[in-house]
Design a protein around this motif. Structure first.
Motif, PDB file in Angstrom:
ATOM      1  N   LEU A 162       0.784  -1.183  -0.011  1.00  0.00           N
ATOM      2  CA  LEU A 162      -0.097   0.188  -0.065  1.00  0.00           C
ATOM      3  C   LEU A 162       0.883   1.289   0.035  1.00  0.00           C
ATOM      4  O   LEU A 162       1.840   1.438   1.053  1.00  0.00           O
ATOM      5  N   ASP A 163       0.877   2.107  -1.082  1.00  0.00           N
ATOM      6  CA  ASP A 163       1.725   3.222  -1.088  1.00  0.00           C
ATOM      7  C   ASP A 163       3.168   2.869  -1.134  1.00  0.00           C
ATOM      8  O   ASP A 163       3.622   3.702  -0.351  1.00  0.00           O
ATOM      9  N   GLY A 164       3.494   1.818  -1.748  1.00  0.00           N
ATOM     10  CA  GLY A 164       4.904   1.371  -1.692  1.00  0.00           C
ATOM     11  C   GLY A 164       5.384   0.742  -0.684  1.00  0.00           C
ATOM     12  O   GLY A 164       6.614   0.326  -0.440  1.00  0.00           O
ATOM     13  N   GLU A 165       4.463   0.352   0.467  1.00  0.00           N
ATOM     14  CA  GLU A 165       5.173  -0.213   1.725  1.00  0.00           C
ATOM     15  C   GLU A 165       4.279  -1.689   1.705  1.00  0.00           C
ATOM     16  O   GLU A 165       3.023  -1.762   1.748  1.00  0.00           O
ATOM     17  N   ASP A 166       5.068  -2.428   2.406  1.00  0.00           N
ATOM     18  CA  ASP A 166       4.390  -3.704   2.580  1.00  0.00           C
ATOM     19  C   ASP A 166       3.374  -3.684   3.821  1.00  0.00           C
ATOM     20  O   ASP A 166       3.664  -2.915   4.910  1.00  0.00           O
ATOM     21  N   ALA A 167       2.104  -4.013   3.479  1.00  0.00           N
ATOM     22  CA  ALA A 167       1.107  -3.660   4.627  1.00  0.00           C
ATOM     23  C   ALA A 167       0.195  -4.936   4.995  1.00  0.00           C
ATOM     24  O   ALA A 167      -0.611  -5.050   6.134  1.00  0.00           O
ATOM     25  N   GLY A 168       0.241  -6.208   4.321  1.00  0.00           N
ATOM     26  CA  GLY A 168      -0.220  -7.360   4.502  1.00  0.00           C
ATOM     27  C   GLY A 168       0.340  -8.487   4.066  1.00  0.00           C
ATOM     28  O   GLY A 168       0.941  -8.518   3.188  1.00  0.00           O
ATOM     29  N   TRP A 169       0.205  -9.694   4.540  1.00  0.00           N
ATOM     30  CA  TRP A 169       0.747 -10.943   4.418  1.00  0.00           C
ATOM     31  C   TRP A 169      -0.413 -12.241   4.413  1.00  0.00           C
ATOM     32  O   TRP A 169      -1.137 -12.159   5.242  1.00  0.00           O
ATOM     33  N   GLY A 170      -0.013 -13.277   3.699  1.00  0.00           N
ATOM     34  CA  GLY A 170      -1.068 -14.330   3.978  1.00  0.00           C
ATOM     35  C   GLY A 170      -0.257 -15.605   3.034  1.00  0.00           C
ATOM     36  O   GLY A 170       0.787 -15.255   2.429  1.00  0.00           O
ATOM     37  N   LEU A 171      -0.712 -16.734   3.398  1.00  0.00           N
ATOM     38  CA  LEU A 171      -0.211 -18.073   2.983  1.00  0.00           C
ATOM     39  C   LEU A 171      -1.331 -18.690   2.485  1.00  0.00           C
ATOM     40  O   LEU A 171      -2.338 -18.942   3.296  1.00  0.00           O
ATOM     41  N   ALA A 172      -1.197 -19.656   1.411  1.00  0.00           N
ATOM     42  CA  ALA A 172      -2.301 -20.407   0.822  1.00  0.00           C
ATOM     43  C   ALA A 172      -1.185 -21.873   0.572  1.00  0.00           C
ATOM     44  O   ALA A 172      -0.146 -21.528   0.157  1.00  0.00           O
ATOM     45  N   VAL A 173      -1.772 -22.939   0.695  1.00  0.00           N
ATOM     46  CA  VAL A 173      -1.498 -24.065   0.429  1.00  0.00           C
ATOM     47  C   VAL A 173      -2.436 -25.153  -0.572  1.00  0.00           C
ATOM     48  O   VAL A 173      -3.440 -25.152  -0.124  1.00  0.00           O
ATOM     49  N   CYS A 174      -2.050 -25.422  -1.443  1.00  0.00           N
ATOM     50  CA  CYS A 174      -2.813 -26.236  -2.547  1.00  0.00           C
ATOM     51  C   CYS A 174      -2.746 -27.727  -2.457  1.00  0.00           C
ATOM     52  O   CYS A 174      -1.418 -28.067  -2.428  1.00  0.00           O
ATOM     53  N   GLU A 175      -3.453 -28.525  -2.207  1.00  0.00           N
ATOM     54  CA  GLU A 175      -3.405 -30.099  -1.989  1.00  0.00           C
ATOM     55  C   GLU A 175      -4.783 -30.632  -2.618  1.00  0.00           C
ATOM     56  O   GLU A 175      -5.787 -30.320  -1.932  1.00  0.00           O
ATOM     57  N   ARG A 176      -4.795 -31.496  -3.495  1.00  0.00           N
ATOM     58  CA  ARG A 176      -5.910 -32.386  -3.798  1.00  0.00           C
ATOM     59  C   ARG A 176      -7.278 -31.757  -4.065  1.00  0.00           C
ATOM     60  O   ARG A 176      -8.240 -32.053  -3.438  1.00  0.00           O
ATOM     61  N   GLY A 177      -7.062 -30.490  -4.485  1.00  0.00           N
ATOM     62  CA  GLY A 177      -8.566 -29.948  -5.074  1.00  0.00           C
ATOM     63  C   GLY A 177      -9.052 -29.036  -4.045  1.00  0.00           C
ATOM     64  O   GLY A 177      -9.930 -28.167  -4.355  1.00  0.00           O
ATOM     65  N   TYR A 178      -8.201 -28.779  -3.003  1.00  0.00           N
ATOM     66  CA  TYR A 178      -8.490 -27.837  -2.078  1.00  0.00           C
ATOM     67  C   TYR A 178      -7.160 -26.806  -1.737  1.00  0.00           C
ATOM     68  O   TYR A 178      -6.221 -27.128  -1.862  1.00  0.00           O
ATOM     69  N   VAL A 179      -7.737 -25.617  -1.706  1.00  0.00           N
ATOM     70  CA  VAL A 179      -6.427 -24.644  -1.269  1.00  0.00           C
ATOM     71  C   VAL A 179      -6.917 -23.875   0.355  1.00  0.00           C
ATOM     72  O   VAL A 179      -7.924 -23.518   0.528  1.00  0.00           O
ATOM     73  N   GLY A 180      -5.851 -24.227   1.071  1.00  0.00           N
ATOM     74  CA  GLY A 180      -6.044 -23.604   2.557  1.00  0.00           C
ATOM     75  C   GLY A 180      -5.352 -22.307   2.623  1.00  0.00           C
ATOM     76  O   GLY A 180      -4.399 -22.073   2.311  1.00  0.00           O
ATOM     77  N   LEU A 181      -6.274 -21.553   3.441  1.00  0.00           N
ATOM     78  CA  LEU A 181      -5.768 -19.967   3.588  1.00  0.00           C
ATOM     79  C   LEU A 181      -5.400 -20.065   4.897  1.00  0.00           C
ATOM     80  O   LEU A 181      -6.137 -20.285   5.809  1.00  0.00           O
ATOM     81  N   TYR A 182      -4.137 -19.651   5.287  1.00  0.00           N
ATOM     82  CA  TYR A 182      -3.493 -19.388   6.532  1.00  0.00           C
ATOM     83  C   TYR A 182      -2.956 -18.431   7.039  1.00  0.00           C
ATOM     84  O   TYR A 182      -2.091 -17.500   6.194  1.00  0.00           O
ATOM     85  N   ASP A 183      -3.305 -17.677   8.214  1.00  0.00           N
ATOM     86  CA  ASP A 183      -2.562 -16.443   8.875  1.00  0.00           C
ATOM     87  C   ASP A 183      -2.415 -15.463   8.009  1.00  0.00           C
ATOM     88  O   ASP A 183      -1.503 -14.579   7.649  1.00  0.00           O
ATOM     89  N   ILE A 184      -3.629 -14.949   7.388  1.00  0.00           N
ATOM     90  CA  ILE A 184      -3.937 -13.823   6.876  1.00  0.00           C
ATOM     91  C   ILE A 184      -3.636 -12.500   7.829  1.00  0.00           C
ATOM     92  O   ILE A 184      -4.437 -12.603   8.795  1.00  0.00           O
TER      93      ILE A 184
END
Length: 250
Positions: A162-184
């Protein structure tokens, strides 16, 4: 009636997507240990339908966690024998932080936000910034790094600027038809601006492009703000899970 097949499918993926440092398998339960970093990696969780507890098993689980200086925790997903809650309560373990696992379909309208950069592996800067934004008991960048570097499925490490600065982070992991969202997580001083939504949508889009048809995530049941966001993106409850822990000393 709980969908045991769905619970098992999602719990298997969670175990792979968020690795612990050590595991034990005991009488239908998997015990995971990660030096106390996150409840999901530091709990005893049922692996097989009808997994039960008795005094000897409870003693073993408590001892295994205490030997590692980790607070003992039973994570009850609905797969276990229905009497487990009663037996654990009688032993003095109290209900703590009830949570939900949510699922949503991945539609063609999803797109990665232009402000979000996604990388297939975690850089040190991502680990440090994400841990700092989490704060509290999850501020330990070393432990977070050891967990995410152990992921073996296709993964997405997202950074939103945001405006040139890192402002948010998140993780996704894909396995066998599902994607898990972690620690947004969004920087504390920038919350309430809709940045979390942009991260979630971007990771959902990445998961769809990686071959997933459904997304899943976990959240505390009491987190009404997150619940409203996820509901607006089509997430519904797959199952509720509870934690049974020893009461905090006075």
């Amino acid at each position: 009636m709980a969908d045991l097949a769905l619970i098992r499918a999602l719990e298997e993926r969670l175990i792979n997507a968020w690795p612990a440092f050590e595991i034990e398998v005991v009488e239908g339960w998997i015990l995971r240990f990660a030096e106390g970093y996150s409840k999901r990696a530091n709990a005893a969780t049922p692996l097989v339908p009808g997994a039960a507890v008795d005094p000897a098993l409870i003693d073993h689980v408590l001892r295994s966690f205490e030997e590692r200086a980790v607070a003992p925790c039973f994570r009850l997903t609905g797969v276990e024998d229905r009497r487990c809650e009663e037996v654990l309560a009688a032993r003095g373990l109290v209900d703590f932080d009830p949570s939900l696992c949510l699922v949503a379909p991945l539609g063609p309208e999803l797109a990665v936000d232009p402000s979000v950069v996604i990388r297939p592996a975690p850089k040190a800067a991502w680990i440090g910034a994400a841990a700092a934004a989490y704060g509290g008991e999850k501020a330990n960048a070393d432990r977070l790094g050891r967990i995410v570097r152990a992921i073996r499925q296709p993964a997405a490490f997202a950074t939103l600027s945001l405006d040139g600065e890192d402002a948010g982070w998140g993780l996704a992991v894909c396995e066998r038809g599902y994607v898990g969202l972690y620690d947004i997580v969004v920087a504390p001083n920038l919350r309430g601006l809709g940045l979390g939504r942009r991260l979630v949508v971007s990771l959902m889009a990445w998961g769809r492009d990686a071959g997933a048809a459904q997304a899943y995530l976990q959240m505390r049941e009491a987190n009404e703000v997150a619940g409203s966001l996820y509901a607006s993106l089509g997430f519904t409850t797959a199952y509720r899970y509870a934690h049974r822990v020893l009461p905090a000393p006075p």
